[in-house]
Motif scaffolding. Sequence first.
Motif, mmCIF file in Angstrom:
data_model
loop_
_atom_site.group_PDB
_atom_site.id
_atom_site.type_symbol
_atom_site.label_atom_id
_atom_site.label_comp_id
_atom_site.label_asym_id
_atom_site.label_seq_id
_atom_site.Cartn_x
_atom_site.Cartn_y
_atom_site.Cartn_z
ATOM 1 N N MET A 1 0.885 -1.107 0.105
ATOM 2 C CA MET A 1 0.086 -0.156 -0.026
ATOM 3 C C MET A 1 0.727 1.164 0.042
ATOM 4 N N THR A 2 0.641 2.014 -0.936
ATOM 5 C CA THR A 2 1.438 3.263 -0.943
ATOM 6 C C THR A 2 0.606 4.465 -0.749
ATOM 7 N N ASN A 3 1.129 5.543 0.047
ATOM 8 C CA ASN A 3 0.563 6.860 0.306
ATOM 9 C C ASN A 3 1.616 7.911 -0.133
ATOM 10 N N ASN A 4 1.304 8.786 -1.281
ATOM 11 C CA ASN A 4 2.150 9.563 -1.953
ATOM 12 C C ASN A 4 3.508 8.802 -2.482
ATOM 13 N N PHE A 5 4.541 8.562 -1.919
ATOM 14 C CA PHE A 5 5.696 7.765 -2.046
ATOM 15 C C PHE A 5 6.066 7.120 -1.064
ATOM 16 N N ILE A 6 5.276 6.939 -0.008
ATOM 17 C CA ILE A 6 5.458 6.294 1.306
ATOM 18 C C ILE A 6 4.924 4.905 1.321
ATOM 19 N N ILE A 20 3.406 3.267 10.916
ATOM 20 C CA ILE A 20 4.792 3.227 10.444
ATOM 21 C C ILE A 20 4.812 3.155 9.149
ATOM 22 N N GLY A 21 5.785 4.103 8.225
ATOM 23 C CA GLY A 21 6.064 3.958 6.991
ATOM 24 C C GLY A 21 7.368 3.972 6.597
ATOM 25 N N THR A 22 7.667 3.670 5.145
ATOM 26 C CA THR A 22 8.974 3.542 4.752
ATOM 27 C C THR A 22 9.228 4.281 3.545
ATOM 28 N N VAL A 23 10.207 5.017 3.272
ATOM 29 C CA VAL A 23 10.573 5.769 1.994
ATOM 30 C C VAL A 23 11.882 5.390 1.487
ATOM 31 N N ASP A 39 -0.806 10.968 8.487
ATOM 32 C CA ASP A 39 -0.412 11.114 9.838
ATOM 33 C C ASP A 39 0.594 9.999 10.355
ATOM 34 N N PHE A 40 1.986 9.970 10.194
ATOM 35 C CA PHE A 40 2.699 8.797 10.206
ATOM 36 C C PHE A 40 3.203 9.240 11.711
ATOM 37 N N ASP A 41 3.423 8.192 12.528
ATOM 38 C CA ASP A 41 4.165 8.362 13.809
ATOM 39 C C ASP A 41 5.766 8.200 13.423
ATOM 40 N N LEU A 42 6.031 7.324 12.753
ATOM 41 C CA LEU A 42 7.432 7.055 12.452
ATOM 42 C C LEU A 42 7.604 6.719 11.180
ATOM 43 N N ILE A 43 8.660 7.330 10.343
ATOM 44 C CA ILE A 43 9.296 6.964 9.050
ATOM 45 C C ILE A 43 10.486 6.510 8.985
ATOM 46 N N TYR A 232 12.623 8.759 11.279
ATOM 47 C CA TYR A 232 12.115 10.184 11.498
ATOM 48 C C TYR A 232 10.921 10.197 12.319
ATOM 49 N N TRP A 233 10.752 10.454 13.326
ATOM 50 C CA TRP A 233 9.716 10.470 14.364
ATOM 51 C C TRP A 233 8.903 11.890 14.274
#
Length: 235
Positions: A1-6, A20-23, A39-43, A232-233
């Motif tokens: 699942m992708t949100n923008n580029f995350i 949590i997401g990853t970029v 609205d991510f808590d951590l990337i 990134y928090w």
Amino acid sequence: MTNNFIQILDWDSKFFNLKIGTVDASSKSEEKSIEIKGDFDLIYAKFEHNFDLVIVGYDKKFEEQKVVFGKQLKPLEIDETKNVFSFNPANTEKYILDLYQLAFESGKFSRFKLDDGFTQNQFEDLYKKWVHNSINKAFADDVLVYQIEDKIVGFVTYRVHTDFATIGLIATHPEFQGQGIGKQLIKEVEQKLINTNCFELRIPTQESNLQACNFYSKQGYQIIESTTIKHYWKI
């Protein structure tokens, strides 16, 4: 699942009760700052080539250099007197504390241990989960242990992919380090892979874990991949 580029990390989010997401930050190397939709808590941001990146609304609190060692495997001569064997899941309750302790030792340089955004309990719960999911083969194809008398003092987990295999967890109890246990564990994994016509083994670790890096180099492994990972928090 992708949100923008995350990419949203469902497993991590559920386990830590955070969003949590990853970029892949390598694709953003022309940008000095980016904005995230959602609205991510951590990337987790991963960089093939490290550079300063600002994520608007987030504070970079941790970074590590992850390295992957690799080796092409050749037939080995194995000492059959060693104390290495596949762990029997029926013995899980009896030896679980030994396995937990080894898992914590394996993860002492991990980002989940060193990033103070995570608690000690979260780190330990993560590695306990890793142990159980390795024993039940969700995370690993096998768990090899080194036993002295009635105590497991070393272990390694691994998974076979299409063209190679990877080590998941590997550790020797601190009181037994320097006795060649880690070497025997690695050699047993190599032999098992060769027996199944898998001829490449990869081992991830952290560049800051100098003891592990030196050990793998002495076993004939070379760094084949290096990635910077930053946390990134949300501010």
